[in-house]
Scaffold this motif. Structure first.
Motif, PDB file in Angstrom:
ATOM      1  N   GLY A 176      41.145 -98.821  26.636  1.00  0.00           N
ATOM      2  CA  GLY A 176      41.421 -98.451  28.015  1.00  0.00           C
ATOM      3  C   GLY A 176      42.690 -97.655  28.255  1.00  0.00           C
ATOM      4  N   ARG A 177      43.471 -97.349  27.201  1.00  0.00           N
ATOM      5  CA  ARG A 177      44.683 -96.564  27.476  1.00  0.00           C
ATOM      6  C   ARG A 177      45.247 -95.913  26.236  1.00  0.00           C
ATOM      7  NH1 ARG A 177      49.326 -99.965  26.630  1.00  0.00           N
ATOM      8  NH2 ARG A 177      48.538-101.893  25.748  1.00  0.00           N
ATOM      9  N   GLN A 189      37.012 -93.303  22.791  1.00  0.00           N
ATOM     10  CA  GLN A 189      37.420 -93.170  24.190  1.00  0.00           C
ATOM     11  C   GLN A 189      37.908 -91.745  24.470  1.00  0.00           C
ATOM     12  OE1 GLN A 189      39.411 -97.140  25.630  1.00  0.00           O
ATOM     13  NE2 GLN A 189      40.325 -96.619  23.679  1.00  0.00           N
ATOM     14  N   ARG A 225      39.955 -90.185  31.391  1.00  0.00           N
ATOM     15  CA  ARG A 225      39.058 -90.299  32.542  1.00  0.00           C
ATOM     16  C   ARG A 225      38.764 -88.931  33.135  1.00  0.00           C
ATOM     17  NH1 ARG A 225      41.472 -95.273  36.215  1.00  0.00           N
ATOM     18  NH2 ARG A 225      40.628 -96.968  34.937  1.00  0.00           N
ATOM     19  N   ARG A 279      33.990 -89.367  39.374  1.00  0.00           N
ATOM     20  CA  ARG A 279      33.877 -90.802  39.130  1.00  0.00           C
ATOM     21  C   ARG A 279      35.174 -91.536  39.471  1.00  0.00           C
ATOM     22  NH1 ARG A 279      29.345 -93.738  38.469  1.00  0.00           N
ATOM     23  NH2 ARG A 279      29.911 -95.791  37.769  1.00  0.00           N
ATOM     24  N   TRP A 280      36.311 -90.923  39.128  1.00  0.00           N
ATOM     25  CA  TRP A 280      37.588 -91.643  39.132  1.00  0.00           C
ATOM     26  C   TRP A 280      38.528 -91.202  40.237  1.00  0.00           C
ATOM     27  CZ3 TRP A 280      37.623 -95.807  36.124  1.00  0.00           C
ATOM     28  CH2 TRP A 280      36.776 -95.849  35.001  1.00  0.00           C
ATOM     29  N   ASN A 312      45.048 -94.093  37.876  1.00  0.00           N
ATOM     30  CA  ASN A 312      44.747 -92.964  37.000  1.00  0.00           C
ATOM     31  C   ASN A 312      45.951 -92.489  36.187  1.00  0.00           C
ATOM     32  OD1 ASN A 312      42.026 -92.965  37.594  1.00  0.00           O
ATOM     33  ND2 ASN A 312      42.267 -91.620  39.367  1.00  0.00           N
ATOM     34  N   PRO A 323      45.081 -94.069  31.434  1.00  0.00           N
ATOM     35  CA  PRO A 323      43.876 -94.854  31.157  1.00  0.00           C
ATOM     36  C   PRO A 323      42.841 -94.019  30.418  1.00  0.00           C
ATOM     37  CG  PRO A 323      43.859 -94.123  33.436  1.00  0.00           C
ATOM     38  CD  PRO A 323      45.180 -93.688  32.853  1.00  0.00           C
ATOM     39  N   LEU A 324      42.021 -94.684  29.651  1.00  0.00           N
ATOM     40  CA  LEU A 324      40.917 -94.018  28.953  1.00  0.00           C
ATOM     41  C   LEU A 324      39.593 -94.582  29.441  1.00  0.00           C
ATOM     42  CD1 LEU A 324      42.292 -94.107  25.281  1.00  0.00           C
ATOM     43  CD2 LEU A 324      42.247 -92.132  26.832  1.00  0.00           C
ATOM     44  N   ALA A 325      38.560 -93.780  29.290  1.00  0.00           N
ATOM     45  CA  ALA A 325      37.194 -94.201  29.605  1.00  0.00           C
ATOM     46  C   ALA A 325      36.377 -94.011  28.336  1.00  0.00           C
ATOM     47  CB  ALA A 325      36.641 -93.335  30.738  1.00  0.00           C
ATOM     48  N   PRO A 326      35.183 -94.587  28.289  1.00  0.00           N
ATOM     49  CA  PRO A 326      34.387 -94.367  27.072  1.00  0.00           C
ATOM     50  C   PRO A 326      34.028 -92.887  26.918  1.00  0.00           C
ATOM     51  CG  PRO A 326      33.084 -95.497  28.752  1.00  0.00           C
ATOM     52  CD  PRO A 326      34.495 -95.458  29.246  1.00  0.00           C
ATOM     53  N   TYR A 370      31.489 -90.138  25.794  1.00  0.00           N
ATOM     54  CA  TYR A 370      30.064 -89.943  25.491  1.00  0.00           C
ATOM     55  C   TYR A 370      29.831 -88.493  25.101  1.00  0.00           C
ATOM     56  CZ  TYR A 370      29.518 -94.457  27.795  1.00  0.00           C
ATOM     57  OH  TYR A 370      29.627 -95.775  28.125  1.00  0.00           O
ATOM     58  N   LEU A 418      25.567 -92.119  35.490  1.00  0.00           N
ATOM     59  CA  LEU A 418      26.912 -91.770  35.023  1.00  0.00           C
ATOM     60  C   LEU A 418      27.031 -90.270  34.753  1.00  0.00           C
ATOM     61  CD1 LEU A 418      29.669 -92.941  34.294  1.00  0.00           C
ATOM     62  CD2 LEU A 418      28.834 -93.278  31.974  1.00  0.00           C
ATOM     63  N   HIS A 439      22.790 -91.577  28.031  1.00  0.00           N
ATOM     64  CA  HIS A 439      21.956 -92.703  28.455  1.00  0.00           C
ATOM     65  C   HIS A 439      21.637 -92.656  29.940  1.00  0.00           C
ATOM     66  CE1 HIS A 439      26.152 -93.994  28.797  1.00  0.00           C
ATOM     67  NE2 HIS A 439      25.788 -94.856  29.704  1.00  0.00           N
ATOM     68  N   TYR A 446      35.866-104.937  28.270  1.00  0.00           N
ATOM     69  CA  TYR A 446      37.310-105.167  28.292  1.00  0.00           C
ATOM     70  C   TYR A 446      37.563-106.665  28.361  1.00  0.00           C
ATOM     71  CZ  TYR A 446      37.534-100.176  29.325  1.00  0.00           C
ATOM     72  OH  TYR A 446      37.395 -98.820  29.253  1.00  0.00           O
ATOM     73  N   HIS A 450      44.066-102.724  31.486  1.00  0.00           N
ATOM     74  CA  HIS A 450      44.848-101.503  31.716  1.00  0.00           C
ATOM     75  C   HIS A 450      44.893-101.130  33.191  1.00  0.00           C
ATOM     76  CE1 HIS A 450      40.666-100.264  30.980  1.00  0.00           C
ATOM     77  NE2 HIS A 450      40.906 -99.174  31.653  1.00  0.00           N
TER      78      HIS A 450
END
Ligand SMILES: Cc1cc2nc3c(=O)[nH]c(=O)nc-3n(C[C@H](O)[C@H](O)[C@H](O)COP(=O)(O)OP(=O)(O)OC[C@H]3O[C@@H](n4cnc5c(N)ncnc54)[C@H](O)[C@@H]3O)c2cc1C
Ligand SMILES: Cc1cc2nc3c(=O)[nH]c(=O)nc-3n(C[C@H](O)[C@H](O)[C@H](O)COP(=O)(O)OP(=O)(O)OC[C@H]3O[C@@H](n4cnc5c(N)ncnc54)[C@H](O)[C@@H]3O)c2cc1C
Lengths: 464, 464
Positions: free
Chosen positions: A107-108, A130, A133, A159-160, A168, A210-213, A215, A244, A281, B215, B281
């Motif tokens: 997450g970061r 990751q 964001r 999204r963020w 953020n 912060p990090l997001a997954p 893809y 997503l 997905h 998480y 996070h």
């Protein structure tokens, strides 16, 4: 300003005073704006120094402070408002050598400011699956420090939200410009002191984000025969919390056919195109959503490409890349930055379209604001005169659209035309001599400025 | 129905006809409702069969079809509306043996229906750092198949919306109940045929679901001296797209002091408590957000616990666990399921509070609906009579709150009081004899039902 003394004291660092390269490193993408082009084209620093670590940053700041030399920070110089341009000359401090990644956690990430955003994403992806964001569409060249100090959001904001929204940014480490520079670690409300402050009140030397997954985002392009449907499609798609996506860009005709070279033959003059980055997905659900819009045609998907020439990633057609592609084809084009929000934002856009006709070409980016989907507009403008540009802005504001004027080089004029008290207060503390990126914060120079005309920094070094 | 023939034909499978255990496996959490308790307490199947794989599922369905034996699916029997109860007796098909995880990919998982949700999350977490987007608060015991067939959302819906929103289900594999059962793979719009259909028109044998990053969620509890502020805090927090949370539960006083045993000594009778699950996070940003609410006090955070007795995870105080804890202390309590949406949803809640006083205790769950934050209400009700309960429901509807009545055992009455044409059409195809979970779909039994009174299934086996 005692330039020679400063240069001599800094000679053991990576210092460059070759005129051609100093000039190159004194410029950014200010020329997007004919207004700024007319005013800033001659701007040039005296030398460029590229510190390798925080200790060298401190040394540069201490030395320049002692000799009254202005210091303007530079990441990659992809900003659009002359943010990174040294209006009063002096030193450009280039951050390219401070490009380390310090820690990656779920997450970061903690990194140095000079790393190119795409490189940072590649490292966090390889080591942890990751990614950031959100990134500007210039991720391939821009630095993360420049994004935090000069950017506002971009790919991922659907999204963020915006970069400065709570959560953020996690932490910024900042060095002040004083006789003895101090180090601050900012979190919480204090982040607002230096984020999007154009480096006017401190040098960011470490960033926690912060990090997001990560893809393998799929780029898809959907064409619509009419614009209101395309705009509605994008807004409703952004409202689908279960689908997503990372980017929803709406380009009014004839943007795609005229300015997106690789789209030729795949779109007609009348095609309004929505560019979407979809998580793999989420593609089935995106497909289901699309079937509910009978006039939408998916003309491209990067997971099943059928164009003879690869168009590349969707995001390099979005955000300010749309403008870049348009200007490349038609140099008379410039742009505006608009926010359409409120319960009726789609009608506001239609009223503006009806009023202006082909003088404006709509370009919308879906993003989140206070938990709602809104559109950021990066409207293409067929430029005629500065007066007409100001008039276009006024009409937008009268119709309830908010403008962030990209034809101004100050923080205030590019923002909400008001002083950011937190930034100003911290500048008083961290840059008492006013040497950091001078001329970019009106509140510092002229506290009672009334914004009725374009601000013109008195210290702007005249053209030689 | 030829029970003996069916049992004989299925004797080589895991079959149980011990009266005590058959009775246990014929019941769910229907007793939350005094209305259902009065009507369904005697319901019991004739035998329970637990297939080990899809081939055995097909064998059970083929056999029961041949002998006209009703089949009611069972995951873990944690549903609240008698969904899993075999009204006409016959066979309960228990899915516990079909608990395999087939594939894990970035962003998605493929598994069998019988796996307990917490076990599924543990496996995807261990193997890929991912977990389900949303789970019911019963994750520790409920099956994923039961959630898809009988649930609606839960922990995670504050971010991802409801389970049936586009993108939250990817694919369902379904077996029909015909002379020769057929296998269907449903995606897109077809998912709605069988999701939340209570197993009335097919047996789900494989499930593909999206995953989100896992998480180490932090449980935090925030107390407020007044309810409207607590409710506003939760709604505004849910609007912060940059603050990653998984649960926002608002419990009106005296819920926490009276019904949450481990909260004793930490909250007073007048404390309204908001339970939040925050990504590690996101804790700094959550802390910053909280400082903007001067009357909010963080009374607990699981990353720095200071209560002598561990209160456990936040989500086991949320969703229908709030109700469970209240009923345990005060068996006269029951509940309602409400949706508060529209521009003024917080005022709607206040109007309802003003009207009812202590007869109702508010419990709100923040979730997303069409890209907006809304509240799902699981209101605690001091039950008196069925007539009064119906009146309370009517008043809610008059005030613009939507009710999903949890005191009914049919799909329609627990939903929008109208036929789901997709479910009905598929039942015609997949269960021509009407043997799957009989009595749960009014449209199948009485197409012109008018909903003026509680539906009473004619085939309900009378108490012995
Ligand atoms: C085609 C195009 C597309 C774009 N798309 C987007 C977009 O999607 N979203 C967006 O937000 N922007 C966008 N931009 C603007 C810009 O590219 C981004 O904001 C980018 O992140 C800036 O990074 P940079 O390294 O180039 O910064 P620079 O331009 O070098 O600097 C930006 C500002 O930050 C200051 N600064 C740099 N480093 C530091 C530091 N370490 N400490 C303190 N201050 C510092 C500079 O002084 C300057 O004021 C776009 C620009 C172009 C030309
Ligand atoms: C304390 C408490 C808290 C709860 N919280 C939530 C919550 O947060 N969110 C929520 O949505 N629900 C909640 N519920 C309801 C319930 O726990 C969940 O919906 C749960 O997921 C049901 O799973 P189960 O395995 O117990 O299903 P069951 O109760 O066994 O079955 C549910 C329905 O699905 C059918 N079914 C089961 N398996 C299959 C299959 N393979 N194919 C076809 N049909 C099948 C059954 O026939 C039945 O109609 C709660 C209940 C309790 C008691």
């Amino acid at each position: 300003m005692n330039l020679d003394a400063a240069k001599a004291a800094l000679a053991h660092l990576e210092l460059d005073d070759t005129p051609a390269s100093v000039r190159a490193k004194s410029r950014d993408f200010f020329w997007y704006s004919p207004v700024l082009k007319a005013r800033l084209d001659h701007v040039v620093a005296d030398f460029v120094v590229s510190p390798r670590n925080e200790a060298e940053v401190i040394e540069v700041l201490r030395t320049c402070h002692a000799h009254d030399v202005p210091v303007t920070l530079r990441g990659a110089g992809t900003g659009n408002y002359g943010q990174a341009m040294p209006l009063a000359g002096g030193c450009v401090m280039h951050m390219k050598n401070m490009a380390g990644v310090r820690e990656i956690h779920p997450g970061r990430v903690i990194c140095e400011p000079g790393i190119v955003i795409r490189d940072l994403d590649a490292i966090t992806r390889a080591q942890s699956g990751q990614e950031l964001r959100m990134t500007p569409s210039t991720a391939a060249t821009a630095s993360i420090g420049g994004f935090v100090a000069g950017g506002s959001g971009g790919v991922g904001s659907v999204r963020w939200g915006a970069l400065r929204d709570l959560g953020n940014l996690i932490r910024l480490r900042v060095v002040s410009m004083e006789a003895e520079p101090r180090i601050h670690d900012f979190t919480g409300e204090e982040l607002h002191r230096v984020s999007h402050a154009y480096g006017t009140n401190g040098v960011i030397t470490e960033i926690e984000l912060p990090l997001a997954p990560a893809y393998d985002w799929i780029s898809t392009f959907v064409a619509f025969p009419d614009f209101p449907t395309a705009a509605e499609f994008g807004a409703r798609l952004a409202d689908e919390d279960g689908i997503l996506v990372k980017l929803i860009t709406v380009c009014e005709a004839p943007t795609a056919s005229r300015y997106f070279q690789r789209f030729r033959g795949h779109v007609g003059e009348g095609d309004h195109v929505v560019l979407v980055m979809v998580a793999p997905h989420a593609m089935p659900a995106f497909g289901t959503f699309l079937t509910r819009w009978p006039t939408g045609r998916m003309i491209y998907r990067s997971d099943a490409p059928d164009w003879p020439r690869d168009p590349g990633v969707a995001y390099e057609y979005g955000w300010n890349h749309t403008t870049l592609r348009a200007i490349k084809v038609d140099p008379a084009i410039t742009y505006l930055q608009v926010r359409y929000h409120g319960p009726d934002f789609l009608s506001t856009i239609e009223r503006i379209r009806a009023l202006f006709g082909p003088e404006l070409i709509q370009h919308l980016e879906a993003m989140r604001e206070n938990g709602r989907t809104i559109y950021a507009g990066l409207t293409l403008v067929n430029f005629t005169t500065e007066e007409r540009l100001d008039e276009i802005i006024r009409i937008h504001e009268d119709l309830g659209a908010m403008i962030f004027n990209p034809h101004r080089y100050t923080l205030e004029e590019g923002g909400r035309q008001s002083t950011d008290a937190r930034q100003l207060a911290f500048k008083r503390e961290a840059d008492p001599k006013g040497l950091l990126n001078p001329g970019k914060m009106i509140a510092w120079d002229v506290p009672d400025w009334d914004y009725s005309t374009i601000y013109s920094y008195a210290g702007l070094r005249p053209a030689p």
